[in-house]
Design an enzyme around this catalytic site. Structure first.
Site, mmCIF file in Angstrom:
data_model
loop_
_atom_site.group_PDB
_atom_site.id
_atom_site.type_symbol
_atom_site.label_atom_id
_atom_site.label_comp_id
_atom_site.label_asym_id
_atom_site.label_seq_id
_atom_site.Cartn_x
_atom_site.Cartn_y
_atom_site.Cartn_z
ATOM 1 N N TYR A 1 0.706 -1.422 0.173
ATOM 2 C CA TYR A 1 -0.048 -0.102 0.056
ATOM 3 C C TYR A 1 0.654 1.341 0.087
ATOM 4 O O TYR A 1 0.664 2.304 -0.689
ATOM 5 C CB TYR A 1 -0.949 -0.253 1.278
ATOM 6 C CG TYR A 1 -2.035 1.060 1.151
ATOM 7 C CD1 TYR A 1 -3.180 0.586 0.796
ATOM 8 C CD2 TYR A 1 -1.816 2.430 1.491
ATOM 9 C CE1 TYR A 1 -4.392 1.517 0.763
ATOM 10 C CE2 TYR A 1 -2.898 3.306 1.381
ATOM 11 C CZ TYR A 1 -3.975 3.027 1.056
ATOM 12 O OH TYR A 1 -4.988 3.930 1.257
ATOM 13 N N PHE B 1 -7.535 19.414 -24.680
ATOM 14 C CA PHE B 1 -8.112 18.155 -25.256
ATOM 15 C C PHE B 1 -9.493 18.063 -24.643
ATOM 16 O O PHE B 1 -9.840 18.847 -23.719
ATOM 17 C CB PHE B 1 -7.267 17.030 -24.516
ATOM 18 C CG PHE B 1 -7.753 15.705 -24.978
ATOM 19 C CD1 PHE B 1 -7.774 15.172 -26.116
ATOM 20 C CD2 PHE B 1 -8.283 14.764 -23.903
ATOM 21 C CE1 PHE B 1 -8.107 13.783 -26.424
ATOM 22 C CE2 PHE B 1 -8.564 13.361 -24.109
ATOM 23 C CZ PHE B 1 -8.611 13.030 -25.597
ATOM 24 N N ASP B 2 -10.511 17.217 -25.185
ATOM 25 C CA ASP B 2 -11.938 17.174 -24.560
ATOM 26 C C ASP B 2 -11.898 17.070 -23.128
ATOM 27 O O ASP B 2 -12.692 17.777 -22.488
ATOM 28 C CB ASP B 2 -12.852 16.253 -25.436
ATOM 29 C CG ASP B 2 -12.296 14.860 -25.197
ATOM 30 O OD1 ASP B 2 -11.231 14.644 -24.772
ATOM 31 O OD2 ASP B 2 -12.958 13.942 -25.918
ATOM 32 N N ASP C 1 0.219 19.645 -20.958
ATOM 33 C CA ASP C 1 -0.365 18.315 -21.257
ATOM 34 C C ASP C 1 0.557 17.565 -21.999
ATOM 35 O O ASP C 1 0.667 17.615 -23.274
ATOM 36 C CB ASP C 1 -1.762 18.517 -21.681
ATOM 37 C CG ASP C 1 -2.680 17.213 -21.962
ATOM 38 O OD1 ASP C 1 -1.773 16.226 -21.915
ATOM 39 O OD2 ASP C 1 -3.864 17.384 -21.958
ATOM 40 N N ALA D 1 0.737 14.321 -22.836
ATOM 41 C CA ALA D 1 0.411 12.670 -23.256
ATOM 42 C C ALA D 1 1.244 12.361 -24.375
ATOM 43 O O ALA D 1 1.716 10.887 -24.387
ATOM 44 C CB ALA D 1 -1.196 12.846 -23.597
ATOM 45 N N LYS E 1 -0.648 7.152 -23.597
ATOM 46 C CA LYS E 1 -0.239 7.488 -24.769
ATOM 47 C C LYS E 1 1.087 7.325 -24.972
ATOM 48 O O LYS E 1 1.762 5.898 -24.945
ATOM 49 C CB LYS E 1 -0.486 9.095 -24.895
ATOM 50 C CG LYS E 1 -1.974 9.280 -24.416
ATOM 51 C CD LYS E 1 -2.978 8.957 -25.250
ATOM 52 C CE LYS E 1 -4.609 8.982 -24.793
ATOM 53 N NZ LYS E 1 -4.639 10.495 -24.175
ATOM 54 N N HIS F 1 -20.454 12.567 -26.854
ATOM 55 C CA HIS F 1 -19.973 11.711 -28.121
ATOM 56 C C HIS F 1 -19.712 10.239 -27.660
ATOM 57 O O HIS F 1 -20.055 9.039 -28.468
ATOM 58 C CB HIS F 1 -18.648 12.157 -28.585
ATOM 59 C CG HIS F 1 -17.587 12.247 -27.826
ATOM 60 N ND1 HIS F 1 -17.571 13.098 -26.922
ATOM 61 C CD2 HIS F 1 -16.559 11.539 -27.719
ATOM 62 C CE1 HIS F 1 -16.398 13.205 -26.071
ATOM 63 N NE2 HIS F 1 -15.546 12.333 -26.528
HETATM 64 C C1 LIG Z 1 -5.764 11.355 -23.556
HETATM 65 C C2 LIG Z 1 -5.635 12.547 -23.304
HETATM 66 C C3 LIG Z 1 -6.049 12.969 -21.942
HETATM 67 C C4 LIG Z 1 -6.958 12.320 -20.963
HETATM 68 O O1 LIG Z 1 -6.075 11.120 -20.677
HETATM 69 P P1 LIG Z 1 -6.947 9.824 -20.337
HETATM 70 O O2 LIG Z 1 -6.015 8.865 -19.908
HETATM 71 O O3 LIG Z 1 -7.883 9.390 -21.343
HETATM 72 O O4 LIG Z 1 -7.910 10.119 -19.091
HETATM 73 C C5 LIG Z 1 -5.728 14.409 -21.635
HETATM 74 N N1 LIG Z 1 -5.000 15.126 -22.501
HETATM 75 C C6 LIG Z 1 -4.491 14.514 -23.853
HETATM 76 C C7 LIG Z 1 -3.817 15.546 -24.800
HETATM 77 C C8 LIG Z 1 -4.847 13.371 -24.381
HETATM 78 O O5 LIG Z 1 -4.545 12.916 -25.469
#
Ligand SMILES: *Cc1c(COP(=O)(O)O)cnc(C)c1O
Length: 458
Positions: free
Chosen positions: A72, A124-125, A216, A218, A259, A450
């Site tokens: 843990y 991102f969405d 961000d 990813a 990603k 969506h």
């Molecule tokens: C996928 C993604 C997110 C969100 O991440 P999740 O792991 O799907 O929750 C945020 N920003 C970008 C640019 C992404 O491609």
């Protein structure tokens, strides 16, 4: 680069693909209420819905799964993860989370209040949804080329520095801005990279206004790869060196580890700022779990640590981007309009242009997604007005500048021959696309509609 066609892995395990026919697929998509998210993966032949969590792990990553320490607190797997984040990205503090949006939730809960505005190149969405969920608003400052499918620019994710400057120079705006989010690569506008020069200029501008720069990240490795091959002065630096230079401008980063870090699940926040670390820790414990696991198993953290090191290998990135480019160039050669230049993780087909017999209120890119599934059993995803949803203030449909079908390529899963199959499906679509007249919404959710929307063919 990969001009000799070198594939930097051999295949150790295979997953059979079930072949379906057109008639069967028409029935499948109808039963899915014309929403591609509702299709069972076993009914999909080539799944280009997302590159998120869908990559193939290496043998070394699978070995880490067996070494997972599930304690843990203070697990060895967390120590490895912290070291990998420090080695690859250069940050001292890391907070794991179960995926990227959980990291967004933590950051926005800690720093956002109703009425605030969070500027970015293009959120991102899920980022946008978390900002709006806390009563904030997002605003986009991507360069004009970034919003045009055909305009060529090597770094279409760049921020329009002068437009941002004039926005921030208005005191009424400035006082509402808690931080800026730079998304690298910029997913929503086509997986387009941001140049190092732009990151530097952005950092200087924001410092002048005392606004923190969040990233961000990813797809940090793909972004660094594009800097190496496209931006002057970086050819001789390794991808890893470029990554650390990019990160040196960030006050904090949020990452979906599904990603570039080659995880099937995971996310994190990383920073050198102790105050942020302490603020975010509170919400990590509240929402995700204790600080040394944050909603992840020890084995996930182990696999992610190894994935982070593999993510910045040049040969991996050269092959990955070459598979995506192969798909994009093949479609281009058929006269299919795609966002140019071709992005890092996906090919974006311009729905407004390719399906120009369908008005934007009938969701051309979504209709194309349905047609492509029926044609070849291939699943893409709409990145357009269905995804943009409704304006939270007026309730009206939002029609972004682009209405695209995104074909995202999972890492190390498909070869160029799989992409040739996708290209041949578009050859068929070139003559059948006019049979599709668009879709209408039957049911929708108030946020992120969506994912669950139900549609009818027009
Ligand atoms: C996928 C993604 C997110 C969100 O991440 P999740 O792991 O799907 O929750 C945020 N920003 C970008 C640019 C992404 O491609």
């Amino acid at each position: 680069m990969d001009e000799n066609g070198f594939i930097p892995f051999r295949i150790k395990t295979v997953e059979p693909i079930r072949k379906t026919d057109r008639k069967e697929r028409a029935e499948i998509i109808k039963n899915a209420r014309y929403n591609l998210f509702n299709i069972a993966s076993g009914d999909v032949m080539i799944d280009l819905l997302t590159d998120s969590g869908t990559g193939a792990m290496s043998s070394a990553q699978w070995a880490e799964i067996m070494l997972g320490d599930e304690a843990y607190a203070g697990a060895e797997s967390f120590r490895k993860f912290k070291k990998a984040v420090s080695d690859v990205l250069g940050f001292e503090y890391v907070i794991p989370s179960h995926q990227g949006r959980a990291a967004e939730n933590i950051v926005s809960r800690a720093l956002l209040k109703p009425g605030m505005i969070v500027p970015g190149n293009y959120h991102f969405d899920t980022t946008m949804a978390h900002i709006e969920d806390k009563g904030g608003r997002g605003q986009f400052f991507v360069i004009e080329e970034g919003l045009s499918p055909e305009k060529l620019h090597p770094f279409k994710g760049n921020v329009d520095i002068s437009r941002l400057d004039s926005f921030l120079s208005d005191k009424k705006n400035l006082e509402k801005v808690p931080f800026f989010i730079l998304t690298v690569t910029c997913n929503s506008t086509g997986g387009q990279p941001v140049s190092m020069a732009n990151i530097e200029a952005l950092s200087t501008l924001l410092k002048g206004y005392r606004i923190p720069l969040f990233m961000d990240i990813a797809r940090f490795a793909e972004n660094a790869f594009f800097i190496k091959i496209r931006e002057e002065g970086y050819a001789d630096m390794t991808v890893g060196e470029i990554v650390r230079k990019m990160m040196s401008y960030a006050d904090a980063v949020i990452c979906s580890a599904k990603k570039d870090p080659l995880g099937n699940m995971g996310g994190f926040i990383a920073t050198d700022n102790k105050d942020y670390y302490e603020m975010f820790s509170v919400f990590c414990i509240l929402h995700e779990g204790y600080l040394t696991y944050g909603g992840l198993s020890g084995r996930d953290l182990g696999a992610l640590s190894q994935g982070l090191y593999e993510s910045i290998e040049f040969e991996h990135l050269a092959y990955r981007t070459s598979v995506v480019r192969h798909l994009g160039e093949g479609l281009n050669a058929l006269g299919v309009p795609v966002v140019m230049p071709i992005g890092g993780h996906a090919v974006f087909v311009d729905g407004l242009k390719y399906m120009d017999h369908i008005g934007k209120e009938f969701f051309p890119a979504q209709t194309l997604g349905i047609a492509l599934f029926i044609e070849g059993g291939i699943r893409g995803v709409e990145v357009g007005s269905l995804l943009a949803g409704r304006d939270p203030d007026t309730g009206e449909n939002v029609y972004p500048a682009m209405d695209n079908l995104r074909l995202a390529v999972p890492r190390r899963v498909y070869t160029k021959e799989h992409m040739d199959y996708v290209i041949s499906a578009f050859k068929g679509l070139n003559s059948t696309k006019k049979e599709y007249k668009g879709v209408k919404i039957k049911r929708e959710a108030p946020v992120l509609r969506h994912f669950t929307v139900e549609l009818d063919l027009v």
